[in-house]
Design an enzyme around this catalytic site. Sequence first.
Site, PDB file in Angstrom:
ATOM      1  N   GLN A   1       0.815  -1.214   0.000  1.00 54.29           N
ATOM      2  CA  GLN A   1       0.000   0.000   0.000  1.00 54.29           C
ATOM      3  C   GLN A   1       0.852   1.268   0.000  1.00 54.29           C
ATOM      4  OE1 GLN A   1      -3.088  -1.345   3.283  1.00 54.29           O
ATOM      5  NE2 GLN A   1      -3.945   0.238   1.972  1.00 54.29           N
ATOM      6  N   HIS A   2       0.184   2.383  -0.303  1.00 59.38           N
ATOM      7  CA  HIS A   2       0.704   3.749  -0.130  1.00 59.38           C
ATOM      8  C   HIS A   2       1.762   4.178  -1.133  1.00 59.38           C
ATOM      9  CE1 HIS A   2      -1.370   3.498   3.690  1.00 59.38           C
ATOM     10  NE2 HIS A   2      -0.503   2.630   4.184  1.00 59.38           N
TER      11      HIS A   2
ATOM     12  N   ASP B   1      -2.140  -5.088  -0.004  1.00 57.83           N
ATOM     13  CA  ASP B   1      -1.727  -6.359   0.587  1.00 57.83           C
ATOM     14  C   ASP B   1      -2.496  -6.683   1.868  1.00 57.83           C
ATOM     15  OD1 ASP B   1      -0.506  -4.278   1.970  1.00 57.83           O
ATOM     16  OD2 ASP B   1       1.511  -5.086   1.830  1.00 57.83           O
TER      17      ASP B   1
END
Length: 500
Positions: free
Chosen positions: A80-81, A243
């Site tokens: 992520q991110h 994830d």
Amino acid sequence: MYLGIDCGTQGTKALVLDADSGQVLGAGSASHTLQSGANGRREQQPQQWLEAFEQATRQALAAAGVSGEQILGIGVSGQQHGLVLLDEQGAVLRPAKLWCDTESTPENQRLLDHLGGEAGSLQRLGVAIAPGYTVSKLLWTKEQHPDVFARIAHILLPHDYLNYWLTSRACSEYGDASGTGYFNVRTRSWDRELLNFIDSSGRLCDALPELTDSDQPVGRLRPQIARQLGLNPDAVVASGGGDNMMGAIGTGNIRPGAITMSLGTSGTLYAYSDQPTVSPHAQVATFCSSSGGWLPLICTMNLTNATGLIQQLLELDIHSFGDLVGQSPIGAEGLLLLPFFNGERVPALPRSRASLLGMDSDNLTRANLCRAVVEGTSFGLRYGLDLLRASGLQSQTICLIGGAAKSPVWRQVIADIMGTPLVCPQHTEAAALGAAIQAAWCLTPAADRQAQLAELCERCVKLDASTQTQPDPARTARYEEVYQRYREQVSLLAESTPRL
């Protein structure tokens, strides 16, 4: 047959799932390298992900003994991110800044101030933006690389980018979008005003991917990619997700009452909710799930990356490291390691650094150092579990996943520190399994979509009874004393760390 892919920080994993029998037929993996720099820079070249995708896929197919022509659908899980920027031709403009990148911490603070602090961010977005979220990376790019910023045509997350590579379609799924910092988790929509605050021209809004439901496919494989990967040209790519969201599906965490803990590069802890109940604790991120609900979550930035540093320092393999942990007593004879090697999100100490406390001429041993780093990283997860419990989320057991979950020593430490029984699924790399399950869900129409997903999880997610671990009350009591010392040191560190 369905292919599940998990593109993480350390590498890409692939598995082949027979969704009818619930059996994982084969798996493969390939590693990534991390580019580290000053001020917390952590980046990767997306081209590595593509090469690892192909290598892991071929390994999984070979291990399963099946032809790529038998693959009906593909699900992609991604860290992520991360920020992946593309130009008009779809070319990557610069290395991807990752979830663990804290270089844009000053930019994050300025954006947080604009939103009215953590309380204002929670009220507006449903999450308190933190260093590592995507939004501050955009402001950082504008100020540090204006030439790159001027060429942005697509703003994608890592899993979005892989789906784009597979299908040529730029879209994003609600769960992964939740971690951008410019997405409202209550309304499931982009916060375009915040992006316009970064750049008033509206260019960033024009570069946003289309939002899609979790159970909707992205599209078919591009013919060139199907040939390159040796896959069925009619295979359909599912929406995929972050994830953590795919890990939730891969552990059957799709109904209230379950808690999943992941021991990977980072440590994560999350529980399903059927309502967007935003926690008053800013470090609890109430993300959307990839199964139709929400996923209150905490994430520590230092777990196996921290233990790996100690392994490298002492030149230990994983088995020798575990043996040494077992040789040291609870509390490591007074040695306490605060493992904030790259800052920390939970506790919220983005500018902190790691420290080793309580050293004397007797306790500075290899075994105690190994025990101290395991305890220090586990205490961060305990801190997060306390926040989830204070937010009203409860569970009688923990489902433990991630690479470190394979270690009996780690499992016992976690059970004792949390004071909670735990068990691992048969496939501890749950994100790839969740992605494959989600692919089957996307491709199989049904009247009751939630019941269909529950049925798939029941068939495909199997617990490993041999990993069931009970906490020992005496050890839990001893850990509580060490944990309180950890909390005291964290408070002192927070007081001494200047606000940006």
